[in-house]
Write a protein that holds these residues in place. Sequence first.
Motif, mmCIF file in Angstrom:
data_model
loop_
_atom_site.group_PDB
_atom_site.id
_atom_site.type_symbol
_atom_site.label_atom_id
_atom_site.label_comp_id
_atom_site.label_asym_id
_atom_site.label_seq_id
_atom_site.Cartn_x
_atom_site.Cartn_y
_atom_site.Cartn_z
ATOM 1 N N ASP A 80 22.430 2.976 36.859
ATOM 2 C CA ASP A 80 22.955 3.029 38.224
ATOM 3 C C ASP A 80 23.781 4.293 38.449
ATOM 4 O O ASP A 80 23.649 4.962 39.475
ATOM 5 N N ASP B 269 22.622 7.427 40.900
ATOM 6 C CA ASP B 269 23.469 7.876 42.011
ATOM 7 C C ASP B 269 23.779 9.369 41.899
ATOM 8 O O ASP B 269 23.805 10.092 42.909
ATOM 9 N N GLY C 100 24.400 -0.438 45.576
ATOM 10 C CA GLY C 100 23.415 0.184 44.709
ATOM 11 C C GLY C 100 22.081 -0.527 44.651
ATOM 12 O O GLY C 100 21.223 -0.181 43.833
#
Length: 435
Positions: free
Chosen positions: A210, A214, A252
């Motif tokens: 994650d 990002d 997310g």
Amino acid sequence: MTETLLYALGIVLFALGLLVSIAWHELGHLSTAKLFGIRVPQYMVGFGPTIWSRKRGDTEYGIKAIPAGGYIRMIGMFPPGQDGRIEARSTSPWRSMIEDAREASYEELEPGDETRLFYTRKPWKRVIVMFAGPFMNLVLAAALFFGSMMTLGMQKATTEVAGVQKCVLKLSDKRQECRPGDPVSPAFKAGLKDGDKIVALDGRPVSDWDTLSDRIRTTLGPATLTVERDGQRVDLHPNLVTNMVEKKDADGNVVRPVQYVPAGYLGFQPKAEVRALTFGETTEEMTTLLENGVHSVIALPGKIPGLWDATFGDGKRAEDSPVGVLGAARITGELMTVDAPPERILVMFMNLLVYFNVSLFLFNMLPLLPLDGGHIAGALWESVRRHAARIFKRPDPGPFDVAKLMPAAYVVAGVFVCFTLLVLAADIVNPVKLT
């Protein structure tokens, strides 16, 4: 033949899970009603003809033929009319609806039941009785989810490379192969290889997918990618470009239905691994699941046109389209035939039951009759009225007559029936398929 048997087994298992979920829901109502001294003549799982029943004490316990719901009957759900009688009638069709509902709640009244009526209990007790049913579904969902995630685990993307894309492909094009003239992907051009483990981007360490995803999305132009390869750390120098990728929400998670936005692009497939989650991770996942459930309920009216078009037109059935009991049973049947490890199939099956129980919780909490939330709202309003009367030293207004809302309840029930029939038709004509 084996595949057919597995498909049938999936449907049977879903039906059993459905029955258990409904029985568990009604048990919440039953146990709290008895705790507060309310008489419950019936506890039934299913609708239609009764196929089995036994009477224990003053309650008849039974199973009906259609496993699509359940109920308990509590006497005195509504207070008597203003004339003190429950037989009051009027030529008005709306008044008839009200009095029919009032009469039904007193049908099995017996001598001595005057002190065991639902409406005579304090508002907070009635709130508990009506909330207990949906809450039991939430408890069951949490038990199944925490049990499966913390033991069998969840598939999670890692920072290890499972495959490198040779060219820049727009995800919105849904292409899998490169064509002549497609630009070379930054990852392939920089020399990223299968098996590399990415540990840092531009000198900033990354330990989970994650975080890495990002950072890639917010990076454009020359960058330094640090990977572990054959026990050594190697610095690669990709030149990240803009590409159309799946939009994510604040948590997310990929937004459903899928939307595409411009963002930084590297061009590789992360390796996925199955691992048991910690209690904290499972709590976060459960919270996200509940939030997504709330958003789905809010967005439900907007999905009806698409559902209608997919059923009676030539529209495509959306991935996030509402699915009914029949559709869920078909998905479970398909699930049992998937070529996957048994523990993965078990996790997916348990997750289907989790989603179903979360849906039962959320729908029943809507403040609309005849749902549990409607009775909760009525009890809370009564409490507010009585407290206000005490504060302003006015006469006690008495119990709030929820029966007066029955005309609206019939409208709500009609809408739910129509929606259920639409989903059923869609599940037959244009079903959502697991594959």
